[in-house]
Enzyme design. Structure first.
Site, PDB file in Angstrom:
ATOM      1  CB  SER A   1      -0.852  -0.002   1.274  1.00  0.00           C
ATOM      2  OG  SER A   1      -1.470   1.244   1.464  1.00  0.00           O
TER       3      SER A   1
ATOM      4  CE1 TYR B   1      -3.972  -2.091   5.153  1.00  0.00           C
ATOM      5  CE2 TYR B   1      -3.306   0.131   4.535  1.00  0.00           C
ATOM      6  CZ  TYR B   1      -3.741  -1.139   4.178  1.00  0.00           C
ATOM      7  OH  TYR B   1      -3.938  -1.451   2.845  1.00  0.00           O
TER       8      TYR B   1
HETATM    9  P1  NDP Z   1     -11.265  -6.514   0.189  1.00  0.00           P
HETATM   10  O1  NDP Z   1     -11.718  -6.329   1.595  1.00  0.00           O
HETATM   11  O2  NDP Z   1     -12.212  -6.227  -0.921  1.00  0.00           O
HETATM   12  O3  NDP Z   1     -10.671  -7.986   0.000  1.00  0.00           O
HETATM   13  C1  NDP Z   1      -9.811  -8.538   0.960  1.00  0.00           C
HETATM   14  C2  NDP Z   1      -9.537  -9.978   0.623  1.00  0.00           C
HETATM   15  O4  NDP Z   1      -8.656 -10.535   1.603  1.00  0.00           O
HETATM   16  C3  NDP Z   1     -10.799 -10.838   0.617  1.00  0.00           C
HETATM   17  O5  NDP Z   1     -10.731 -11.758  -0.445  1.00  0.00           O
HETATM   18  C4  NDP Z   1     -10.722 -11.560   1.955  1.00  0.00           C
HETATM   19  O6  NDP Z   1     -11.323 -12.845   1.932  1.00  0.00           O
HETATM   20  C5  NDP Z   1      -9.214 -11.721   2.104  1.00  0.00           C
HETATM   21  N1  NDP Z   1      -8.876 -11.924   3.517  1.00  0.00           N
HETATM   22  C6  NDP Z   1      -8.836 -11.011   4.522  1.00  0.00           C
HETATM   23  N2  NDP Z   1      -8.513 -11.615   5.682  1.00  0.00           N
HETATM   24  C7  NDP Z   1      -8.333 -12.926   5.400  1.00  0.00           C
HETATM   25  C8  NDP Z   1      -8.014 -14.068   6.178  1.00  0.00           C
HETATM   26  N3  NDP Z   1      -7.779 -13.988   7.497  1.00  0.00           N
HETATM   27  N4  NDP Z   1      -7.916 -15.261   5.551  1.00  0.00           N
HETATM   28  C9  NDP Z   1      -8.149 -15.377   4.225  1.00  0.00           C
HETATM   29  N5  NDP Z   1      -8.473 -14.343   3.432  1.00  0.00           N
HETATM   30  C10 NDP Z   1      -8.561 -13.132   4.028  1.00  0.00           C
HETATM   31  O7  NDP Z   1      -9.962  -5.596   0.085  1.00  0.00           O
HETATM   32  P2  NDP Z   1      -8.998  -5.146  -1.118  1.00  0.00           P
HETATM   33  O8  NDP Z   1      -9.252  -5.906  -2.348  1.00  0.00           O
HETATM   34  O9  NDP Z   1      -9.013  -3.682  -1.144  1.00  0.00           O
HETATM   35  O10 NDP Z   1      -7.587  -5.581  -0.471  1.00  0.00           O
HETATM   36  C11 NDP Z   1      -6.649  -6.425  -1.101  1.00  0.00           C
HETATM   37  C12 NDP Z   1      -5.257  -5.959  -0.711  1.00  0.00           C
HETATM   38  O11 NDP Z   1      -5.038  -4.645  -1.244  1.00  0.00           O
HETATM   39  C13 NDP Z   1      -5.019  -5.860   0.791  1.00  0.00           C
HETATM   40  O12 NDP Z   1      -3.752  -6.397   1.110  1.00  0.00           O
HETATM   41  C14 NDP Z   1      -5.045  -4.359   1.048  1.00  0.00           C
HETATM   42  O13 NDP Z   1      -4.293  -3.984   2.162  1.00  0.00           O
HETATM   43  C15 NDP Z   1      -4.454  -3.830  -0.258  1.00  0.00           C
HETATM   44  N6  NDP Z   1      -4.752  -2.424  -0.515  1.00  0.00           N
HETATM   45  C16 NDP Z   1      -6.049  -1.997  -0.699  1.00  0.00           C
HETATM   46  C17 NDP Z   1      -6.293  -0.654  -0.912  1.00  0.00           C
HETATM   47  C18 NDP Z   1      -7.679  -0.113  -1.113  1.00  0.00           C
HETATM   48  O14 NDP Z   1      -7.858   1.120  -1.033  1.00  0.00           O
HETATM   49  N7  NDP Z   1      -8.670  -0.941  -1.395  1.00  0.00           N
HETATM   50  C19 NDP Z   1      -5.198   0.332  -0.939  1.00  0.00           C
HETATM   51  C20 NDP Z   1      -3.891  -0.231  -0.755  1.00  0.00           C
HETATM   52  C21 NDP Z   1      -3.696  -1.555  -0.551  1.00  0.00           C
HETATM   53  P3  NDP Z   1     -12.871 -13.104   2.335  1.00  0.00           P
HETATM   54  O15 NDP Z   1     -13.669 -11.954   1.777  1.00  0.00           O
HETATM   55  O16 NDP Z   1     -13.182 -14.392   1.639  1.00  0.00           O
HETATM   56  O17 NDP Z   1     -12.917 -13.173   3.818  1.00  0.00           O
END
Ligand code: NDP
Length: 257
Positions: free
Chosen positions: A142, A155
């Site tokens: 990020s 974070y």
């Molecule tokens: P979402 O919340 O839309 O998706 C997060 C994903 O991570 C889901 O598929 C969720 O699975 C999975 N996940 C979270 N915790 C677990 C766990 N304990 N075990 C297994 N799976 C897990 O978020 P984003 O798509 O935005 O995030 C994806 C990445 O991008 C992250 O690392 C985030 O930090 C990074 N990011 C996002 C930004 C943003 O503004 N959106 C900015 C910068 C970085 P499930 O739903 O099946 O539980």
């Protein structure tokens, strides 16, 4: 470009991960998709199958990345069913807001476990397989790893650790032919913020504010992160390792004036 390549992707059931899976599927990758929410993961897999030129069906692995046994099962299932790993995308992540005065140790532990310990262990388990294929890793970090923001302390610490993990492992595996890189998105429209506790009203204001906080005057889209991940994972990036690539609409280079 990814025909015959096995791509293992965490957090594939939502947001950036689901979109990245689609991009890989369009490029004929063989996919192992990991998530917790079965319905969402199955939906993401179905979409991948539909866009895959040869209608390749991804395997889906329901797993909690905070659980070591689950991570071991992720690798074992992938190898049993798909025989190899060419690309590991450590994407699953969570966000919570809070400062040094308000973040509990429990919140800190949870965020560090999901955002740092899980990619650390999954990478450790995947490395023997990546060495065989001379594959590569893309971590989803990020802008919060590169720049400092108040009130998302744990974070920021977690993503900064992931960036350093990316660079150190790149140095360790570079001589063995395995590349390791990260993407560093700015604000991207997904579920992460509201899942992390932001109200709908605050989220609307936060997205509106992106006009000011991002040089390009808008938040990012999942497609824009997915295409950067595919670039780093592909042969076009064959001389790139240890990089943390900002995909943030210029947010990381902005300074208040
Ligand atoms: P979402 O919340 O839309 O998706 C997060 C994903 O991570 C889901 O598929 C969720 O699975 C999975 N996940 C979270 N915790 C677990 C766990 N304990 N075990 C297994 N799976 C897990 O978020 P984003 O798509 O935005 O995030 C994806 C990445 O991008 C992250 O690392 C985030 O930090 C990074 N990011 C996002 C930004 C943003 O503004 N959106 C900015 C910068 C970085 P499930 O739903 O099946 O539980």
């Amino acid at each position: 470009m990814f025909a015959g390549k096995v791509v293992l992707l965490t957090g594939a059931s939502s947001g950036i991960g689901a979109e990245t899976a689609l991009h890989f599927a369009k490029q004929e990758a063989i996919l192992a998709l990991v998530g917790r929410n079965k319905d969402n993961l199955e939906k993401a897999a179905k979409k991948c199958e539909e866009v895959s030129p040869k209608k390749l069906k991804p395997i889906t692995i329901i797993a909690d990345v905070n659980n070591e046994t689950d991570l071991e099962r992720v690798i074992n299932t992938t190898i049993e069913q798909l025989k190899q790993i060419d690309v590991l995308v450590n994407n699953a992540g969570i966000m919570t807001s809070g400062s040094i005065e308000t973040t509990s140790l429990e919140q800190y532990d949870k965020i560090m476990t999901t955002n740092v310990r899980a990619p650390y262990y999954l990478t450790m388990l995947a490395v023997p397989h990546l060495l065989k294929t001379k594959g590569n890793i893309v971590n989803v970090s990020s802008v919060a790893g590169v720049r400092s923001f108040p009130n998302i302390l744990a974070y920021c610490v977690s993503k900064s650790a992931l960036d350093q993990f990316t660079r150190c492992v790149a140095l360790e595996l570079g001589p063995k032919g395995v590349r390791v890189n990260a993407v560093n998105p700015g604000v991207v429209i997904t579920e992460i913020h509201m899942r992390g506790g932001m109200s709908e009203k605050d989220y609307e204001a936060y997205i509106e504010k992106c006009k000011m906080t991002h040089a390009l005057g808008r938040p990012g889209q999942t497609e824009e992160v997915a295409s950067a991940i595919l670039f780093l994972a592909g042969s076009g990036a064959s001389n790139i390792t240890g990089v943390t690539l900002s995909v943030d609409g210029g947010r990381g280079v902005m300074c208040p004036r």
